[in-house]
Write an enzyme that holds these catalytic residues in place. Sequence first.
Site, short mmCIF file in Angstrom:
data_model
loop_
_atom_site.label_atom_id
_atom_site.label_comp_id
_atom_site.label_asym_id
_atom_site.label_seq_id
_atom_site.Cartn_x
_atom_site.Cartn_y
_atom_site.Cartn_z
CG ASN A 224 -8.73 -11.52 0.78
OD1 ASN A 224 -9.83 -11.05 0.49
ND2 ASN A 224 -7.64 -11.28 0.06
CB SER B 133 -6.06 -9.74 -5.48
OG SER B 133 -5.08 -8.92 -6.08
CG ASN C 262 -1.91 -1.16 1.15
OD1 ASN C 262 -2.07 -1.77 0.11
ND2 ASN C 262 -2.55 -1.47 2.27
CG HIS D 124 3.97 -1.55 -4.66
ND1 HIS D 124 2.81 -2.29 -4.81
CD2 HIS D 124 4.97 -2.35 -5.12
CE1 HIS D 124 3.09 -3.47 -5.34
NE2 HIS D 124 4.40 -3.54 -5.53
C1 BJW Z 1 -10.19 -7.24 2.03
C2 BJW Z 1 -11.01 -6.26 2.55
C3 BJW Z 1 -11.08 -6.21 3.93
C4 BJW Z 1 -11.10 -6.06 0.43
N1 BJW Z 1 -10.36 -7.07 4.66
N2 BJW Z 1 -9.51 -8.09 2.77
C5 BJW Z 1 3.39 -11.90 -15.81
C6 BJW Z 1 3.80 -12.79 -14.83
C7 BJW Z 1 4.48 -12.35 -13.70
C8 BJW Z 1 4.75 -11.00 -13.52
C9 BJW Z 1 4.34 -10.12 -14.50
C10 BJW Z 1 3.68 -10.57 -15.63
N3 BJW Z 1 3.41 -9.49 -16.40
C11 BJW Z 1 3.86 -8.38 -15.78
C12 BJW Z 1 4.44 -8.75 -14.62
C13 BJW Z 1 5.06 -7.87 -13.61
C14 BJW Z 1 4.03 -6.98 -12.92
C15 BJW Z 1 2.84 -7.80 -12.48
O1 BJW Z 1 2.85 -8.46 -11.46
N4 BJW Z 1 1.75 -7.75 -13.21
C16 BJW Z 1 0.58 -8.56 -12.88
C17 BJW Z 1 -0.68 -7.74 -13.12
C18 BJW Z 1 0.65 -9.86 -13.64
N5 BJW Z 1 4.71 -6.44 -11.75
C19 BJW Z 1 5.46 -5.36 -11.86
O2 BJW Z 1 5.59 -4.73 -12.88
C20 BJW Z 1 6.21 -4.98 -10.59
N6 BJW Z 1 7.59 -4.89 -10.89
C21 BJW Z 1 8.29 -5.98 -11.23
O3 BJW Z 1 7.81 -7.09 -11.28
O4 BJW Z 1 9.61 -5.69 -11.48
C22 BJW Z 1 10.46 -6.77 -11.87
C23 BJW Z 1 11.35 -7.15 -10.74
C24 BJW Z 1 10.85 -7.32 -9.47
C25 BJW Z 1 11.67 -7.70 -8.42
C26 BJW Z 1 13.00 -7.91 -8.66
C27 BJW Z 1 13.52 -7.72 -9.93
C28 BJW Z 1 12.68 -7.35 -10.98
C29 BJW Z 1 5.74 -3.62 -10.09
C30 BJW Z 1 4.34 -3.69 -9.61
C31 BJW Z 1 3.85 -2.30 -9.22
C32 BJW Z 1 2.39 -2.34 -8.84
N7 BJW Z 1 1.90 -1.03 -8.74
C33 BJW Z 1 0.54 -0.83 -8.23
C34 BJW Z 1 0.24 0.65 -8.31
C35 BJW Z 1 1.05 1.43 -7.26
C36 BJW Z 1 0.79 2.89 -7.36
C37 BJW Z 1 -0.65 3.21 -7.16
O5 BJW Z 1 -1.21 2.92 -6.08
O6 BJW Z 1 -1.24 3.74 -8.09
O7 BJW Z 1 0.46 -1.32 -6.89
S1 BJW Z 1 -0.72 -1.78 -9.07
C38 BJW Z 1 -1.68 -2.11 -7.65
O8 BJW Z 1 -1.68 -3.54 -7.41
C39 BJW Z 1 -0.91 -1.48 -6.47
C40 BJW Z 1 -1.04 -2.54 -5.43
O9 BJW Z 1 -0.03 -2.38 -4.45
C41 BJW Z 1 -0.93 -3.82 -6.22
C42 BJW Z 1 -1.50 -5.02 -5.53
O10 BJW Z 1 -2.89 -4.92 -5.36
P1 BJW Z 1 -3.56 -5.48 -4.03
O11 BJW Z 1 -3.05 -4.74 -2.87
O12 BJW Z 1 -3.45 -6.94 -3.99
O13 BJW Z 1 -5.09 -4.99 -4.23
P2 BJW Z 1 -6.30 -5.73 -4.97
O14 BJW Z 1 -7.35 -4.71 -5.20
O15 BJW Z 1 -5.86 -6.52 -6.11
O16 BJW Z 1 -6.82 -6.76 -3.86
C43 BJW Z 1 -7.47 -6.33 -2.68
C44 BJW Z 1 -7.80 -7.58 -1.86
O17 BJW Z 1 -8.34 -7.13 -0.63
C45 BJW Z 1 -8.87 -8.50 -2.49
O18 BJW Z 1 -8.37 -9.84 -2.43
C46 BJW Z 1 -10.09 -8.32 -1.58
O19 BJW Z 1 -10.84 -9.52 -1.44
C47 BJW Z 1 -9.44 -7.93 -0.29
N8 BJW Z 1 -10.27 -7.12 0.62
N9 BJW Z 1 -11.59 -5.57 1.47
C48 BJW Z 1 -9.62 -8.01 4.01
N10 BJW Z 1 -11.88 -5.28 4.53
#
Ligand code: BJW
Length: 285
Positions: free
Chosen positions: A258, A234, A112, A142
């Site tokens: 979750n 997620s 977050n 992040h």
């Molecule tokens: C509740 C609740 C309650 C609701 N109680 N629960 C193919 C395969 C593998 C990887 C890749 C691929 N294609 C591309 C990639 C890489 C890419 C990636 O993973 N993409 C995927 C979409 C496939 N990743 C990247 O590009 C990352 N960098 C990278 O991999 O670099 C390479 C590298 C890494 C390490 C070493 C060397 C090289 C960077 C990722 C950056 C993500 N950025 C964001 C935006 C940040 C800025 C902003 O806020 O605008 O980050 S995207 C967004 O998603 C944000 C979040 O941090 C991130 C994760 O989302 P999160 O937190 O899981 O939220 P949700 O909405 O998905 O889920 C919420 C959950 O809460 C749900 O499950 C609900 O059920 C639950 N919930 N209420 C408990 N009350």
Amino acid sequence: MSPSDSLPAFQAVLRSSKHIIAIAGAGLSAASGIPTFRGAGGMWRKYDAMSLATPQAFNKNPSLVWQFYHYRREKVFAATPNAAHYALASFTLPAIREAIAPGSTFTLITQNVDGLSDKALQAVMASAPADTELDQPLIEMHGRLLDVSCTSSECGHVELNAVSPICPALEGTDLQVEAGVLDPDIPVSNLPRCSQCGFLARPGVVWFGEIPLHQPTINRLVDDADLCLVVGTSSTVYPAASYASEVVEHGGKVAVFNLDRSSGDNEADFLFLGPSEETLPRALG
Ligand code: BJW
Ligand code: ZN
């Protein structure tokens, strides 16, 4: 085998764990009024992630991207930590942990960018004994919405900017974003600028295609962890999505908190379905 929902069994594992990590996501802050990304009401349902949360999108149209992030910043100014943030923050205090997981270390790794875990941590520290010392309690992998970072590679200055609105040209545009209308034409000269060199500044967050912060430290913590709490994520965005599996691979335990079923649940040892603001205080209390 399907994961257990037994609190006493989880607390027995907690008691014997020595290196505990939590990996948190947007669900942790949902009860604080910060929208999640993917579920119902999630931001990536309404806005296109690739047009707003990539370096390419910013290079192409910083006006659009800054309006989206101004809107997100304004949400953060209005938010306060919830019971789940406080449960995790309290668990970073050695004195609290000693009663629940004696002799353990604990680090919260959050995806977050809202700064609410840090706010909760500051609050629990303010009421802790003056000699309380914390070893690596929180990693914001992040980045932070309230940080701004210079886009000049020669400068690269990063600073906290908690001014609202961040610049006059963005004032009121959060309401337009809420209504789904973004203005692509705010001149770059009117967007936030670096306080050190005057170059265009960008939000201090990690976009798709960028390397998340503190990777070497996180990798070491994941390698050492014997218990991983997965809270409100997620588990679809890498590298964070792989941390729990890595802990399982080297013999550690995983507990998921979750609202709903999420990716990777089936390999978890424990699954506590429900709002984390209710389940976490019970589990760590
Ligand atoms: C509740 C609740 C309650 C609701 N109680 N629960 C193919 C395969 C593998 C990887 C890749 C691929 N294609 C591309 C990639 C890489 C890419 C990636 O993973 N993409 C995927 C979409 C496939 N990743 C990247 O590009 C990352 N960098 C990278 O991999 O670099 C390479 C590298 C890494 C390490 C070493 C060397 C090289 C960077 C990722 C950056 C993500 N950025 C964001 C935006 C940040 C800025 C902003 O806020 O605008 O980050 S995207 C967004 O998603 C944000 C979040 O941090 C991130 C994760 O989302 P999160 O937190 O899981 O939220 P949700 O909405 O998905 O889920 C919420 C959950 O809460 C749900 O499950 C609900 O059920 C639950 N919930 N209420 C408990 N009350
Ligand atoms: Zn600069």
